[in-house]
Scaffold this motif. Structure first.
Motif, short mmCIF file in Angstrom:
data_model
loop_
_atom_site.label_atom_id
_atom_site.label_comp_id
_atom_site.label_asym_id
_atom_site.label_seq_id
_atom_site.Cartn_x
_atom_site.Cartn_y
_atom_site.Cartn_z
N SER A 57 3.10 -14.32 -0.82
CA SER A 57 3.20 -12.99 -0.22
C SER A 57 3.41 -11.92 -1.29
O SER A 57 3.26 -10.73 -1.02
N SER A 58 3.76 -12.38 -2.51
CA SER A 58 3.94 -11.43 -3.61
C SER A 58 3.87 -12.19 -4.93
O SER A 58 3.95 -13.42 -4.96
N GLN B 251 4.99 -11.34 -9.30
CA GLN B 251 5.53 -10.39 -10.28
C GLN B 251 4.56 -10.26 -11.44
O GLN B 251 4.10 -11.24 -12.01
N THR C 247 5.99 -5.66 -8.60
CA THR C 247 5.66 -6.67 -7.60
C THR C 247 4.33 -6.34 -6.95
O THR C 247 4.12 -5.21 -6.47
N LEU C 248 3.43 -7.31 -6.95
CA LEU C 248 2.17 -7.18 -6.22
C LEU C 248 2.37 -7.75 -4.83
O LEU C 248 2.96 -8.82 -4.66
N ASN C 249 1.87 -7.05 -3.82
CA ASN C 249 1.91 -7.55 -2.45
C ASN C 249 0.61 -8.29 -2.17
O ASN C 249 -0.47 -7.73 -2.38
N ILE C 250 0.73 -9.52 -1.71
CA ILE C 250 -0.44 -10.35 -1.43
C ILE C 250 -0.45 -10.67 0.05
O ILE C 250 0.58 -11.05 0.63
N SER C 251 -1.61 -10.50 0.68
CA SER C 251 -1.73 -10.81 2.10
C SER C 251 -3.13 -11.33 2.39
O SER C 251 -4.04 -11.19 1.58
N VAL D 12 -4.69 -7.86 -2.55
CA VAL D 12 -3.64 -7.69 -3.56
C VAL D 12 -3.42 -6.19 -3.72
O VAL D 12 -4.30 -5.49 -4.25
N ASN D 13 -2.28 -5.71 -3.22
CA ASN D 13 -1.98 -4.27 -3.24
C ASN D 13 -3.16 -3.44 -2.72
O ASN D 13 -3.50 -2.41 -3.30
#
Length: 160
Positions: A113-114, A116, A122-126, A134-135
């Motif tokens: 989900s993230s 570093q 922090t990159l947000n991954i979904s 990614v972001n």
């Protein structure tokens, strides 16, 4: 079928595109050499050079790079991009948002989900609609292996 499994299957099919994209198996070349050889990362390579990050990305690593292709950089207004290329510190901060320590393959990314970045951000991954984000950038090719890590191609430059 769960969303994660569908995303994994989608990423597995994208692997074939990544292999074709990179040309041949290039695990004997580092991240920078692989990007130069791929010939769709010309702006990224110029930016890495302008920011003084070539030596870092040719280091031992391993690194995972979420690499914007030339089309991703083309989305940035030319004045903004030129300004960044003339400001190595700001450019380095943005490029650092694309690099994670360690070699994180696509099958692992879909379960995260993230992550570093090397700059501590922090990159947000979904996973959305079968796509890994990614972001806000969509991963369009995966698992381009290099001698010091792996490259995943994204369609947008991450700026925050």
């Amino acid at each position: 079928m769960t969303l994660i499994k569908r995303a994994s299957m989608t990423l597995a099919s994208v692997l074939f595109a990544a292999t074709a994209f990179a040309g041949a198996h290039v695990a004997d070349k580092d991240i920078v050499e692989t990007a130069i050889e791929a010939d769709d990362f010309n702006t990224l390579v110029a930016a890495v050079q302008a920011a003084g990050l070539v030596e870092t990305l040719q280091g031992d690593g391993p690194f995972t790079v979420f690499a914007p292709n030339d089309a991703a950089f083309a989305k940035i207004p030319s004045d903004t991009l030129n300004g960044l290329l003339e400001d190595p510190e700001a450019l380095g901060a943005i490029l650092g948002l694309h690099v994670v320590s360690g070699k994180v393959m696509a099958e692992d990314v879909v379960g995260m989900s993230s992550a570093q970045t090397i700059t501590g951000e922090t990159l947000n991954i979904s996973v959305m609609g079968g796509n890994v984000m990614v972001n806000g950038a969509t991963v369009i090719a995966t698992d381009i292996e290099t001698s010091n890590g792996v490259i995943h191609v994204i369609d947008t430059v991450i700026t925050e």
